[in-house]
Scaffold this active site. Structure first.
Site, PDB file in Angstrom:
ATOM      1  N   ALA A  65       0.867  -1.169   0.000  1.00  0.00           N
ATOM      2  CA  ALA A  65       0.000   0.000   0.000  1.00  0.00           C
ATOM      3  C   ALA A  65       0.912   1.229   0.000  1.00  0.00           C
ATOM      4  O   ALA A  65       2.067   1.158   0.423  1.00  0.00           O
ATOM      5  CB  ALA A  65      -0.881  -0.018   1.232  1.00  0.00           C
ATOM      6  N   GLY A 108       0.590  -4.900   0.933  1.00  0.00           N
ATOM      7  CA  GLY A 108      -0.605  -4.930   0.094  1.00  0.00           C
ATOM      8  C   GLY A 108      -0.363  -5.587  -1.257  1.00  0.00           C
ATOM      9  O   GLY A 108      -1.290  -6.125  -1.864  1.00  0.00           O
ATOM     10  N   GLU A 111      -0.722  -9.159  -0.621  1.00  0.00           N
ATOM     11  CA  GLU A 111      -2.150  -9.387  -0.337  1.00  0.00           C
ATOM     12  C   GLU A 111      -2.975  -9.340  -1.617  1.00  0.00           C
ATOM     13  O   GLU A 111      -3.909 -10.130  -1.799  1.00  0.00           O
ATOM     14  CB  GLU A 111      -2.634  -8.348   0.684  1.00  0.00           C
ATOM     15  CG  GLU A 111      -1.991  -8.568   2.059  1.00  0.00           C
ATOM     16  CD  GLU A 111      -2.155  -7.397   3.013  1.00  0.00           C
ATOM     17  OE1 GLU A 111      -1.853  -6.244   2.603  1.00  0.00           O
ATOM     18  OE2 GLU A 111      -2.572  -7.602   4.158  1.00  0.00           O
ATOM     19  N   GLU A 131       4.749  -5.095   7.150  1.00  0.00           N
ATOM     20  CA  GLU A 131       4.055  -4.003   7.853  1.00  0.00           C
ATOM     21  C   GLU A 131       4.585  -3.798   9.268  1.00  0.00           C
ATOM     22  O   GLU A 131       4.605  -2.689   9.784  1.00  0.00           O
ATOM     23  CB  GLU A 131       2.545  -4.285   7.906  1.00  0.00           C
ATOM     24  CG  GLU A 131       1.833  -4.158   6.563  1.00  0.00           C
ATOM     25  CD  GLU A 131       1.815  -5.437   5.742  1.00  0.00           C
ATOM     26  OE1 GLU A 131       2.591  -6.379   6.050  1.00  0.00           O
ATOM     27  OE2 GLU A 131       1.022  -5.500   4.784  1.00  0.00           O
TER      28      GLU A 131
HETATM   29  N1  CO8 Z   1       4.595   3.170  -0.752  1.00  0.00           N
HETATM   30  C1  CO8 Z   1       5.004   4.326  -1.304  1.00  0.00           C
HETATM   31  N2  CO8 Z   1       6.150   4.444  -1.998  1.00  0.00           N
HETATM   32  C2  CO8 Z   1       6.924   3.349  -2.130  1.00  0.00           C
HETATM   33  C3  CO8 Z   1       6.566   2.104  -1.571  1.00  0.00           C
HETATM   34  C4  CO8 Z   1       5.332   2.043  -0.855  1.00  0.00           C
HETATM   35  N3  CO8 Z   1       4.876   0.887  -0.320  1.00  0.00           N
HETATM   36  N4  CO8 Z   1       7.528   1.205  -1.861  1.00  0.00           N
HETATM   37  C5  CO8 Z   1       8.465   1.866  -2.575  1.00  0.00           C
HETATM   38  N5  CO8 Z   1       8.104   3.149  -2.735  1.00  0.00           N
HETATM   39  C6  CO8 Z   1       8.832   4.213  -3.442  1.00  0.00           C
HETATM   40  C7  CO8 Z   1      10.045   4.673  -2.644  1.00  0.00           C
HETATM   41  O1  CO8 Z   1       9.669   5.613  -1.669  1.00  0.00           O
HETATM   42  C8  CO8 Z   1      10.890   5.258  -3.744  1.00  0.00           C
HETATM   43  O2  CO8 Z   1      10.390   6.532  -4.081  1.00  0.00           O
HETATM   44  P1  CO8 Z   1      11.413   7.811  -4.180  1.00  0.00           P
HETATM   45  O3  CO8 Z   1      12.306   7.444  -5.329  1.00  0.00           O
HETATM   46  O4  CO8 Z   1      10.489   8.949  -4.454  1.00  0.00           O
HETATM   47  O5  CO8 Z   1      12.138   7.869  -2.897  1.00  0.00           O
HETATM   48  C9  CO8 Z   1      10.619   4.354  -4.931  1.00  0.00           C
HETATM   49  O6  CO8 Z   1       9.391   3.691  -4.639  1.00  0.00           O
HETATM   50  C10 CO8 Z   1      11.688   3.289  -5.133  1.00  0.00           C
HETATM   51  O7  CO8 Z   1      11.848   2.591  -3.914  1.00  0.00           O
HETATM   52  P2  CO8 Z   1      13.269   2.373  -3.196  1.00  0.00           P
HETATM   53  O8  CO8 Z   1      14.208   3.486  -3.534  1.00  0.00           O
HETATM   54  O9  CO8 Z   1      13.023   2.108  -1.754  1.00  0.00           O
HETATM   55  O10 CO8 Z   1      13.737   1.035  -3.961  1.00  0.00           O
HETATM   56  P3  CO8 Z   1      14.747  -0.075  -3.405  1.00  0.00           P
HETATM   57  O11 CO8 Z   1      15.055  -0.948  -4.566  1.00  0.00           O
HETATM   58  O12 CO8 Z   1      15.874   0.541  -2.662  1.00  0.00           O
HETATM   59  O13 CO8 Z   1      13.879  -0.906  -2.316  1.00  0.00           O
HETATM   60  C11 CO8 Z   1      11.908  -2.043  -1.499  1.00  0.00           C
HETATM   61  C12 CO8 Z   1      12.748  -1.651  -2.741  1.00  0.00           C
HETATM   62  C13 CO8 Z   1      12.674  -3.022  -0.632  1.00  0.00           C
HETATM   63  C14 CO8 Z   1      10.633  -2.700  -2.022  1.00  0.00           C
HETATM   64  C15 CO8 Z   1      11.579  -0.774  -0.687  1.00  0.00           C
HETATM   65  O14 CO8 Z   1      11.048   0.220  -1.571  1.00  0.00           O
HETATM   66  C16 CO8 Z   1      10.556  -0.986   0.404  1.00  0.00           C
HETATM   67  O15 CO8 Z   1      10.897  -1.518   1.446  1.00  0.00           O
HETATM   68  N6  CO8 Z   1       9.306  -0.530   0.171  1.00  0.00           N
HETATM   69  C17 CO8 Z   1       8.259  -0.594   1.179  1.00  0.00           C
HETATM   70  C18 CO8 Z   1       7.751  -2.005   1.359  1.00  0.00           C
HETATM   71  C19 CO8 Z   1       6.698  -2.044   2.431  1.00  0.00           C
HETATM   72  O16 CO8 Z   1       6.949  -1.765   3.590  1.00  0.00           O
HETATM   73  N7  CO8 Z   1       5.467  -2.389   2.052  1.00  0.00           N
HETATM   74  C20 CO8 Z   1       4.340  -2.481   2.959  1.00  0.00           C
HETATM   75  C21 CO8 Z   1       3.580  -1.206   2.909  1.00  0.00           C
HETATM   76  S1  CO8 Z   1       2.290  -1.151   4.125  1.00  0.00           S
HETATM   77  C22 CO8 Z   1       1.054  -2.084   3.472  1.00  0.00           C
HETATM   78  O17 CO8 Z   1       1.144  -2.566   2.373  1.00  0.00           O
HETATM   79  C23 CO8 Z   1      -0.190  -2.250   4.306  1.00  0.00           C
HETATM   80  C24 CO8 Z   1      -1.318  -2.779   3.470  1.00  0.00           C
HETATM   81  C25 CO8 Z   1      -2.607  -2.706   4.214  1.00  0.00           C
HETATM   82  C26 CO8 Z   1      -3.251  -1.377   4.137  1.00  0.00           C
HETATM   83  C27 CO8 Z   1      -4.653  -1.511   4.590  1.00  0.00           C
HETATM   84  C28 CO8 Z   1      -5.238  -0.176   5.031  1.00  0.00           C
HETATM   85  C29 CO8 Z   1      -6.569  -0.386   5.707  1.00  0.00           C
END
Ligand code: CO8
Length: 257
Positions: A65, A108, A111, A131
């Site tokens: 998400a 997400g 999921e 998460e």
């Molecule tokens: N949300 C927003 N932006 C994201 C997300 C995300 N989940 N994942 C990556 N991005 C963005 C980064 O911020 C970055 O943007 P910018 O260049 O502007 O800084 C761009 O994508 C590229 O990402 P990275 O530079 O981090 O790329 P890497 O190759 O270094 O890393 C990863 C890749 C490991 C995937 C890393 O991006 C990461 O850890 N991302 C987050 C993963 C995460 O924690 N996901 C869970 C999110 S919470 C969730 O999904 C809850 C769902 C339920 C919601 C229900 C609500 C009721």
């Protein structure tokens, strides 16, 4: 309809939907949800389409998400907005949807893949429910669906440590149905979808309904449901055609596709 966060193309009787927010690794926000619902509902209603494939990019199916969209929300915002409850609608699509996953399928993203009917993974796929590292827990079904897919021990491991699972482990524990080389992912998923689309559509849709029912009911009720549905398929000419084709050693020509 013009979409901004997904692309849509039709391949024969298969609808191919690609998540397309490359700068955010296909993070799922409200716009992705509404466009994905619009596209899948349109294919569900389209008599020319019998199956769908949902994929992302080489690097990410979806990295979760959208954290930046959620970050500043209050409990009141989340509760009154019922954030992401709309994803339940995705699970009500009646035609089969195959998730073709390469790269990250996190939070997400994992999921969403699990909301599809089955997952074909590239050998580069990485699944996770990270998460907990953000101070929250899965919110789009991860704690429930992942547990049903892989069992308590592995689901606890994934949800409590936030570690990722590679494609081989995901196949071993039943999260994905098969693993293919990354370069062949979309073709393999399309091939599987085309195969499904070659069968009788009501039988396909009822098979999906019956398997899904097994997650929601007792064995006795599920068996009764399956038998009723099995009986009902004898009302369609496709059952006569399928069985006649077997007896006559020829390919069936299903009418209801
Ligand atoms: N949300 C927003 N932006 C994201 C997300 C995300 N989940 N994942 C990556 N991005 C963005 C980064 O911020 C970055 O943007 P910018 O260049 O502007 O800084 C761009 O994508 C590229 O990402 P990275 O530079 O981090 O790329 P890497 O190759 O270094 O890393 C990863 C890749 C490991 C995937 C890393 O991006 C990461 O850890 N991302 C987050 C993963 C995460 O924690 N996901 C869970 C999110 S919470 C969730 O999904 C809850 C769902 C339920 C919601 C229900 C609500 C009721």
């Amino acid at each position: 309809m013009a979409y901004e966060t997904i692309t849509v193309e039709t391949r024969g009787r298969v609808g191919l939907i690609t998540l397309n927010r490359p700068k955010a690794l296909n993070a799922l926000n409200g716009q992705v949800l509404s466009e994905l619902l619009a596209a899948t509902k349109a294919y569900d209603a389209d008599p020319e389409i019998s199956a769908m494939v949902l994929t992302g990019s080489e690097k990410a199916f979806a990295a979760g998400a959208d954290i930046k969209e959620m970050q500043s929300k209050s409990y009141l915002d989340m509760y009154l907005g019922d954030l992401f409850s709309g994803w339940e609608e995705f699970t009500r699509i009646r035609k089969p949807i195959i998730a073709a996953v390469a790269g990250y399928a996190l939070g997400g993203g994992c999921e969403l893949a699990m909301m599809c009917d089955f997952i074909i993974a590239a050998d580069t796929a990485k699944f996770g429910q990270p998460e907990i590292t953000l101070g929250v827990i899965p919110g789009m079904g991860g704690s429930q669906r992942l547990t049903r897919f892989v069992g308590k021990s592995k689901a606890m491991d994934m949800c409590l440590t936030g570690r990722m699972m590679d494609a081989a482990e995901a196949e071993r524990c039943g999260l994905v149905s098969r693993v293919v080389p990354a370069g062949e992912l979309v073709d393999e998923a399309l091939k599987a979808a085309e195969k499904i689309a070659s069968f009788s559509l009501p039988a396909v849709m009822m098979a999906k309904e019956a398997v899904n029912r097994s997650y929601e009911t007792t064995l006795a009720e599920g068996l009764r449901f399956e038998r009723r549905v099995f009986h009902s398929l004898f009302a369609f000419e496709d059952q006569k055609e399928g069985m006649a084709a077997f007896s006559e050693k020829r390919k069936p020509d299903f009418r209801n596709r």
